[in-house]
Scaffold this active site. Structure first.
Site, PDB file in Angstrom:
ATOM      1  CB  VAL A 157      -0.964   0.005   1.207  1.00 27.36           C
ATOM      2  CG1 VAL A 157      -1.644   1.373   1.354  1.00 27.36           C
ATOM      3  CG2 VAL A 157      -2.025  -1.072   1.044  1.00 27.36           C
ATOM      4  CB  ILE A 171       0.860   0.941  -5.008  1.00 26.92           C
ATOM      5  CG1 ILE A 171       1.254  -0.525  -5.159  1.00 26.92           C
ATOM      6  CG2 ILE A 171       0.010   1.368  -6.205  1.00 26.92           C
ATOM      7  CD1 ILE A 171       0.078  -1.463  -5.193  1.00 26.92           C
ATOM      8  CD  GLU A 194      -1.933   3.965  -2.854  1.00 24.78           C
ATOM      9  OE1 GLU A 194      -1.161   4.960  -2.889  1.00 24.78           O
ATOM     10  OE2 GLU A 194      -1.990   3.192  -1.902  1.00 24.78           O
ATOM     11  CG  ASP A 249      -0.067  21.495 -46.320  1.00 25.34           C
ATOM     12  OD1 ASP A 249       0.595  21.114 -47.293  1.00 25.34           O
ATOM     13  OD2 ASP A 249      -1.183  22.021 -46.418  1.00 25.34           O
ATOM     14  CG  ASP A 254      -5.200  22.442 -45.124  1.00 23.71           C
ATOM     15  OD1 ASP A 254      -4.595  21.613 -45.832  1.00 23.71           O
ATOM     16  OD2 ASP A 254      -5.294  23.649 -45.417  1.00 23.71           O
ATOM     17  CG  ASP A 264      -2.273  17.391 -45.552  1.00 24.99           C
ATOM     18  OD1 ASP A 264      -1.240  17.179 -46.193  1.00 24.99           O
ATOM     19  OD2 ASP A 264      -2.884  18.474 -45.569  1.00 24.99           O
ATOM     20  CD  GLU A 301       4.327   6.386   2.831  1.00 18.51           C
ATOM     21  OE1 GLU A 301       3.799   5.421   2.232  1.00 18.51           O
ATOM     22  OE2 GLU A 301       3.898   7.545   2.758  1.00 18.51           O
ATOM     23  CG  ASN A 349       0.167   6.703   0.715  1.00 20.00           C
ATOM     24  OD1 ASN A 349       1.175   7.249   1.172  1.00 20.00           O
ATOM     25  ND2 ASN A 349       0.140   5.426   0.376  1.00 20.00           N
ATOM     26  CB  THR A 363       0.605  13.940   2.546  1.00 16.64           C
ATOM     27  OG1 THR A 363       0.778  12.524   2.378  1.00 16.64           O
ATOM     28  CG2 THR A 363       0.620  14.270   4.023  1.00 16.64           C
TER      29      THR A 363
END
Length: 883
Positions: free
Chosen positions: A283, A286, A288, A330, A618, A622, A686, A711, A714
């Protein structure tokens, strides 16, 4: 019948073409039925539409998302419902944001289909009939006139001053003058086949008859539709980097879990305790919030781009544009304004006059010392009277109609303080000769000073050999010079006559030469200079004449001379030899008279050279190249086909807007790096905190719920706030990052390790000290959680820049970050006093003295980071001096 589709009909004589049909009666119903059964209707295959469900499912296709899903399932199985619920919310929010941004109707092939869904006049069973274009088959005789859209590819058998707008297919800025004469069998460029008309193009002037030679998928536009259905867009560097990053994180988490399990087993931990400890570490490891932060960062950048006239159709293209190393642009309507404008006038007395102003209006002036010059007025009379267009001002708006060159010439009287109407009122016109493609000139007979004057306007080549000898040489030199400067040269000639029915006289006098050009957009030069400074190479790809293309390219600093130019005919000799093509392209920056297929091959060749290619366009021609490129940039005024094939659309058609898009793309990537820096450094702290405590046989310093809370309170606030950060100065003064370069470079790795070390060292030393003092674990965790919250709050300010001091970045550049830090502190302090969160998180209130003490300790990470940045700036200074 199928074999006839393979013939080069432009090289066939009219008699041979008419063998496809009955010239007087057209096809019969039986013939039409047979050919439709064999070749199908005149329709194009529709591309597979991307559903909302498919877009939603696409949001979950990421290794990082897979890791989160696995973590959520495990948390659910072991009863950690809070963890599982939080991860589930993260996944849903990310998917919702991505889906909302990317939901756009896929309209490429469907738009192509709409372009030929129209009525047309067809000869069937001896009568002219109005039929749906989809009913056409090869051999049908169709009638064309001004304003009609061409329903299929066809070979012309009769023309009367027929001019067709083919820019959407060929890239030519001027209308194509059509004829019936057989062409050269070696000609392959669609724009050079003067006796063919193409599905989707529009008749501007005149009329004609043609025999259909190709329908549906076999037309030029059909071939493009087929290529759009086959090509697939490559991934952007951001997606590739994030996939590599996700795989790396997954491996690191797996290895760390194995190491942690081994340490725990060595210390004799219970299997269930060890499992929950591993979950807590997963946890914490990762990131998240990264998927949401990345999606929000791209969404913010897309909104900022929209304010700068850049519309993003696919979120990943935001950063992709910022990563491009090569832009193939172009010319017509992109680098230029797509409006013919007179730039120079040469008079027979030797004067060369500059003309100011741009486009189809009377703004500007003819720069001449003597405005009453009889030479100039004769020139203007012919230019105005031998003219079939209109240009007038209604209120504040200029309105025009007719041939582009004629309209440009009508602007000249206004620039001398007069008007075409005034010239017409002052001149007694006896007879007009309209433009005919066979003659290649228009003319007028008018009376002047009691004499009949014949005045004609046309291409210089038409009149050159008929000029009187003493005028020819100097005029020829001037015409050659104008052409070398990229100007289209027309001549005005006259003769005194007694007969208004005579043909072009054998001896003509020069009234003047005029040089026209499609002017460069005013912002383009600066935009290209900024691209060069940003390390982005620019090339021009156009269907226009090589000399015109080269002249414009030199003016905007894309090319230095002829060595930088290559034509479509020259490319044809080497385009199938990939190694030779890649080598030849090293010094070529102007590609003229190229076909749609060649544009695709150019993009592929540059990609093989390792370039990350953006291409603008355009027209329909193209679209395949846009689909092949890494980032396709369409003009807002372009066709639906082109916009459907592109990932970015320029609302104002301005090449300069690309620079704004590149800048915003670089800002978004920098902000994503900041988020990665924050999440990875805090996650690493952590993980190390848990692993060190386990290694030394100490109780786990934080529970899984506390890590999750950390997590959320913060990173969950500050990572989102960071993506609102304004761009740092200098983003456009360094070269693009290599697509092969990962998120982590030397700078990122060193700063991540340093920040993680400081947070780990401070947190672990406090934890060891408290455990040695015999403090209760719950109370010690309460204090450690507060310390980690404060550390991460301070660190959020560090990551605003990898090199600049936090004290030199105005807080006004991101008030949201300051708010998120205050909010995080407020939420955590409130949680300490709310009974429910106290029980869930096992926390309790802190005294003000304790808070100030931990606040001071946490500020240490700010001090260390500032010292490190001083060394970084000194190192960069030394490297710049060496460079």
């Amino acid at each position: 019948m199928k074999n006839t589709l393979k013939q080069d009909w432009h090289a066939a004589e009219v008699d041979e073409v008419l063998k496809l049909t009955d010239a007087q009666r057209g096809l019969t119903d039986d013939e039409v039925r047979q050919r439709q059964e064999e070749l199908g209707k005149n329709v194009l295959p529709t591309g597979k539409q991307v559903s909302l469900a498919a877009i939603l499912w696409h949001q979950f296709k990421s290794p990082l998302i897979y890791v989160l899903v696995v973590a959520g399932v495990i948390s659910l199985l072991v009863g950690e419902h809070l963890d599982a619920g939080f991860i589930g919310i993260i996944l849903l929010i990310n998917a919702g944001l991505g889906t909302w941004q990317e939901w756009r109707a896929e309209s490429g092939a469907q738009s192509l289909q709409e372009m030929i869904k129209l009525k047309t006049s067809v000869m069937r069973n001896g009568t002219w009939q109005e039929l749906d274009a989809e009913a056409l088959v090869p051999g049908d005789v169709i009638r064309l006139e001004s304003g009609v859209q061409v329903p299929a590819d066809a070979r012309l058998v009769e023309v009367n001053n027929l001019q067709v707008e083919e820019a959407m297919l060929t890239g030519e800025s001027l209308p194509a003058h059509k004829e019936t004469a057989a062409g050269d069998a070696q000609t392959t460029n669609a724009g050079d086949k003067k006796n063919l008309v193409y599905a989707g193009t529009t008749v501007l002037v005149g009329r004609g008859r043609a025999v259909v030679t190709a329908t549906g998928l076999h037309t030029e536009i059909g071939k493009i539709a087929d290529s759009l259905n086959q090509e697939d867009t490559s991934q952007t560097p951001l997606i590739e980097r994030m996939e590599r990053f996700s795989r790396m994180i997954s491996v690191i988490i797996l290895v760390a879990a194995v190491i942690l399990g081994g340490i725990g087993w060595w210390h004799g931990m219970e299997l269930m305790d060890l499992f929950f400890l591993a979950i807590a570490m997963v946890v914490s490891a990762i990131p998240e919030g990264l998927p949401i932060a990345m999606t929000v960062a791209l969404s913010i950048a897309s909104r900022r781009m929209a304010k700068r006239n850049v519309i993003v159709r696919k979120l990943s293209a935001v950063e992709g544009l910022g990563s491009c190393t090569y832009i193939l642009s172009d010319k017509t309507g992109t680098l230029t304004v797509d409006q013919q404008t007179v730039r120079q006038i040469y008079l027979p007395d030797g004067q060369t006059l500059a003309v100011t102003g741009e486009g189809y209006n009377g703004e500007g002036e003819i720069q001449i010392d003597n405005p009453d010059s009889e030479h100039l007025h004769r020139f203007l009379r012919i230019a105005t009277l031998a003219n079939e267009s209109t240009l007038e001002k209604k209120g504040e708006e200029w309105r025009y109609k007719g041939d582009a060159v004629d309209v440009a010439l009508l602007a000249l009287p206004y620039k001398l303080g007069s008007s075409p109407d005034e010239i017409g009122r002052e001149t007694d016109v006896q007879r007009e000769i309209p433009y005919e493609s066979e003659n290649k000139y228009s003319a007028v007979y008018y009376h002047r000073n009691g004499r009949l004057v014949f005045g004609a306007k046309g291409a210089w080549e038409v009149f050159e050999d008929k000029l009187v000898e003493d005028e020819k040489e100097q005029a020829a030199e001037m015409a050659e010079k104008m052409a070398a400067d990229g100007l289209r040269v027309l001549a005005m000639v006259y003769s005194i006559t007694d007969d208004d029915t005579s043909d072009l006289a054998e001896e003509l006098h020069l009234a003047g030469l005029v040089g026209l050009i499609d002017p460069i957009r005013p912002e383009v030069k600066d935009a290209i200079a900024e691209c060069h400074e940003a390390g982005i190479k620019i090339a021009m790809v156009t269907g226009d004449h090589p000399l015109t293309a080269l002249a414009i390219a030199k003016e905007i600093n894309i090319a230095d001379g002829p060595d930088n130019l290559i034509s479509g005919a020259e490319l044809r000799d080497i385009e199938d030899d990939e190694a030779t093509l890649v080598e030849v392209l090293r010094d070529k920056t102007v590609f003229a008279r190229v076909s749609p297929a060649q544009k695709q091959k150019l993009v592929k060749a540059f990609q093989q050279r390792g370039e990350y290619v953006a291409i603008t366009g355009d027209g329909v021609n193209d679209a395949p190249a846009l689909r092949q490129s890494n980032v396709g940039v369409a003009m807002g005024s372009g066709t639906d086909v082109t916009r459907g094939a592109a990932s970015i659309v320029l609302k104002d058609d301005n090449f300069a807007s690309i620079v704004a898009g590149v800048e915003e793309g670089r800002y978004s990537y920098d902000n994503i790096r900041k988020v990665v820096f924050l999440l990875l450094s805090t996650a690493a702290a952590e993980v190390f905190l848990i692993m060190l405590s386990t290694l030394f046989g100490l109780p786990k310093p934080l529970t899984a719920v506390q890590i999750l809370w950390l997590n959320v309170v913060t990173n969950g606030l500050q990572d989102i706030a960071l993506v609102f950060e304004r761009g740092e100065p200098g983003a456009m003064k360094h070269p693009p990052r290599s697509p092969e370069e990962g998120i982590f470079d030397r700078q990122m790795i060193s700063q991540t390790v340093l920040a993680a070390f400081v947070m780990t060292a401070l947190g672990f030393s406090l934890w060891v000290s408290w455990m040695n003092q015999g403090r209760e674990e719950v109370s010690a965790r309460n204090d450690l959680l507060l310390v980690m919250v404060l550390l991460q709050n301070f660190h959020a300010f560090n990551v605003r820049s990898e090199t600049r001091s936090v004290f030199r970045i105005p807080i006004s550049h991101n008030y949201l970050l300051l708010l998120s830090v205050f909010l995080a502190q407020g939420i955590h302090i409130a949680a300490m006093h709310i009974p429910l969160t106290q029980r869930l998180l096992e926390i309790e209130p802190e005294s003000l003295d304790e808070w100030f003490t931990y606040f001071g300790l946490a500020a240490l990470i700010l001090v260390v980071s500032e010292i490190y940045k001083v060394f970084v700036r000194r190192r960069e200074g030394r490297e710049q001096k060496v460079g």
